[in-house]
Design a protein around this motif. Structure first.
Motif, PDB file in Angstrom:
ATOM      1  N   ALA A   6       0.856  -1.177   0.000  1.00 28.50           N
ATOM      2  CA  ALA A   6       0.000   0.000   0.000  1.00 28.50           C
ATOM      3  C   ALA A   6       0.896   1.232   0.000  1.00 28.50           C
ATOM      4  O   ALA A   6       1.989   1.215   0.561  1.00 28.50           O
ATOM      5  N   GLU A   7       0.441   2.275  -0.619  1.00 35.27           N
ATOM      6  CA  GLU A   7       1.199   3.520  -0.708  1.00 35.27           C
ATOM      7  C   GLU A   7       0.607   4.559   0.244  1.00 35.27           C
ATOM      8  O   GLU A   7      -0.560   4.479   0.615  1.00 35.27           O
ATOM      9  N   THR A   8       1.414   5.533   0.603  1.00 29.76           N
ATOM     10  CA  THR A   8       0.963   6.593   1.500  1.00 29.76           C
ATOM     11  C   THR A   8      -0.246   7.323   0.930  1.00 29.76           C
ATOM     12  O   THR A   8      -1.186   7.654   1.658  1.00 29.76           O
ATOM     13  N   TYR A   9      -0.250   7.558  -0.378  1.00 27.13           N
ATOM     14  CA  TYR A   9      -1.379   8.266  -0.974  1.00 27.13           C
ATOM     15  C   TYR A   9      -2.662   7.434  -0.927  1.00 27.13           C
ATOM     16  O   TYR A   9      -3.757   7.992  -0.876  1.00 27.13           O
ATOM     17  N   HIS A  10      -2.555   6.093  -0.926  1.00 31.33           N
ATOM     18  CA  HIS A  10      -3.745   5.264  -0.767  1.00 31.33           C
ATOM     19  C   HIS A  10      -4.402   5.560   0.587  1.00 31.33           C
ATOM     20  O   HIS A  10      -5.612   5.702   0.686  1.00 31.33           O
ATOM     21  N   ALA A  11      -3.566   5.624   1.627  1.00 36.38           N
ATOM     22  CA  ALA A  11      -4.078   5.867   2.984  1.00 36.38           C
ATOM     23  C   ALA A  11      -4.707   7.256   3.090  1.00 36.38           C
ATOM     24  O   ALA A  11      -5.807   7.406   3.634  1.00 36.38           O
ATOM     25  N   SER A  12      -4.037   8.271   2.568  1.00 30.71           N
ATOM     26  CA  SER A  12      -4.580   9.629   2.687  1.00 30.71           C
ATOM     27  C   SER A  12      -5.847   9.795   1.850  1.00 30.71           C
ATOM     28  O   SER A  12      -6.802  10.449   2.292  1.00 30.71           O
ATOM     29  N   ASP A  13      -5.892   9.199   0.657  1.00 28.83           N
ATOM     30  CA  ASP A  13      -7.105   9.264  -0.169  1.00 28.83           C
ATOM     31  C   ASP A  13      -8.279   8.558   0.512  1.00 28.83           C
ATOM     32  O   ASP A  13      -9.404   9.068   0.506  1.00 28.83           O
ATOM     33  N   LEU A  14      -8.023   7.387   1.097  1.00 29.31           N
ATOM     34  CA  LEU A  14      -9.080   6.647   1.783  1.00 29.31           C
ATOM     35  C   LEU A  14      -9.577   7.425   2.997  1.00 29.31           C
ATOM     36  O   LEU A  14     -10.787   7.529   3.225  1.00 29.31           O
ATOM     37  N   GLN A  15      -8.671   8.006   3.773  1.00 26.44           N
ATOM     38  CA  GLN A  15      -9.084   8.775   4.942  1.00 26.44           C
ATOM     39  C   GLN A  15      -9.903   9.994   4.522  1.00 26.44           C
ATOM     40  O   GLN A  15     -10.934  10.294   5.141  1.00 26.44           O
ATOM     41  N   SER A  16      -9.487  10.682   3.480  1.00 26.83           N
ATOM     42  CA  SER A  16     -10.255  11.833   2.977  1.00 26.83           C
ATOM     43  C   SER A  16     -11.652  11.404   2.549  1.00 26.83           C
ATOM     44  O   SER A  16     -12.643  12.082   2.852  1.00 26.83           O
ATOM     45  N   TYR A  17     -11.744  10.283   1.855  1.00 26.24           N
ATOM     46  CA  TYR A  17     -13.043   9.768   1.417  1.00 26.24           C
ATOM     47  C   TYR A  17     -13.938   9.462   2.620  1.00 26.24           C
ATOM     48  O   TYR A  17     -15.116   9.833   2.639  1.00 26.24           O
ATOM     49  N   LEU A  18     -13.400   8.784   3.627  1.00 24.06           N
ATOM     50  CA  LEU A  18     -14.190   8.444   4.810  1.00 24.06           C
ATOM     51  C   LEU A  18     -14.664   9.699   5.525  1.00 24.06           C
ATOM     52  O   LEU A  18     -15.819   9.764   5.974  1.00 24.06           O
ATOM     53  N   HIS A  19     -13.826  10.708   5.631  1.00 21.05           N
ATOM     54  CA  HIS A  19     -14.208  11.965   6.272  1.00 21.05           C
ATOM     55  C   HIS A  19     -15.298  12.677   5.468  1.00 21.05           C
ATOM     56  O   HIS A  19     -16.242  13.214   6.052  1.00 21.05           O
ATOM     57  N   GLU A  20     -15.190  12.657   4.147  1.00 20.61           N
ATOM     58  CA  GLU A  20     -16.224  13.247   3.287  1.00 20.61           C
ATOM     59  C   GLU A  20     -17.566  12.555   3.471  1.00 20.61           C
ATOM     60  O   GLU A  20     -18.618  13.179   3.320  1.00 20.61           O
ATOM     61  N   GLN A  21     -17.533  11.271   3.804  1.00 24.35           N
ATOM     62  CA  GLN A  21     -18.756  10.492   3.991  1.00 24.35           C
ATOM     63  C   GLN A  21     -19.301  10.599   5.416  1.00 24.35           C
ATOM     64  O   GLN A  21     -20.256   9.904   5.772  1.00 24.35           O
TER      65      GLN A  21
END
Length: 98
Positions: A6-21
């Motif tokens: 997994a890449e760092t950007y995967h983690a940050s993108d997923l966290q941003s998505y969860l926060h948006e939801q």
């Protein structure tokens, strides 16, 4: 067989998505080939779910059990599709635990 991390950007993108939801209480941590969704204190996290990277493009979804073990869901697909499925179909897993 090659192992895909997994890449760092995967983690940050997923966290941003969860926060948006609406799941601002969650954070995402990358660990090897995994993206682990957690909440609670940093020194005693509550695990909710994780994605495991199995190929360049495909991931699997696993859920944490009440005993702290991981349950395989049998779901495999693109990360964007699985994260949407997690929020829409398994949203109860992401509920804040006090």
């Amino acid at each position: 067989m090659a192992k895909y991390f997994a890449e760092t950007y995967h983690a940050s993108d997923l966290q941003s998505y969860l926060h948006e939801q609406g799941h601002e209480h969650l954070r995402v941590r990358k660990y090897g080939d995994q993206l682990i969704i957690e909440s609670g204190r940093d020194n005693d996290p509550i695990k909710h779910a994780r994605f495991r990277r199995v190929t360049v493009n495909y991931w699997t979804l696993e859920m944490a059990t009440h005993t702290g073990k991981w349950e395989h869901t049998g779901l495999r697909g693109l990360l964007d599709d699985l994260r949407k499925m997690l929020v829409e179909d398994f949203g109860w897993v992401l509920t804040a635990i006090e």
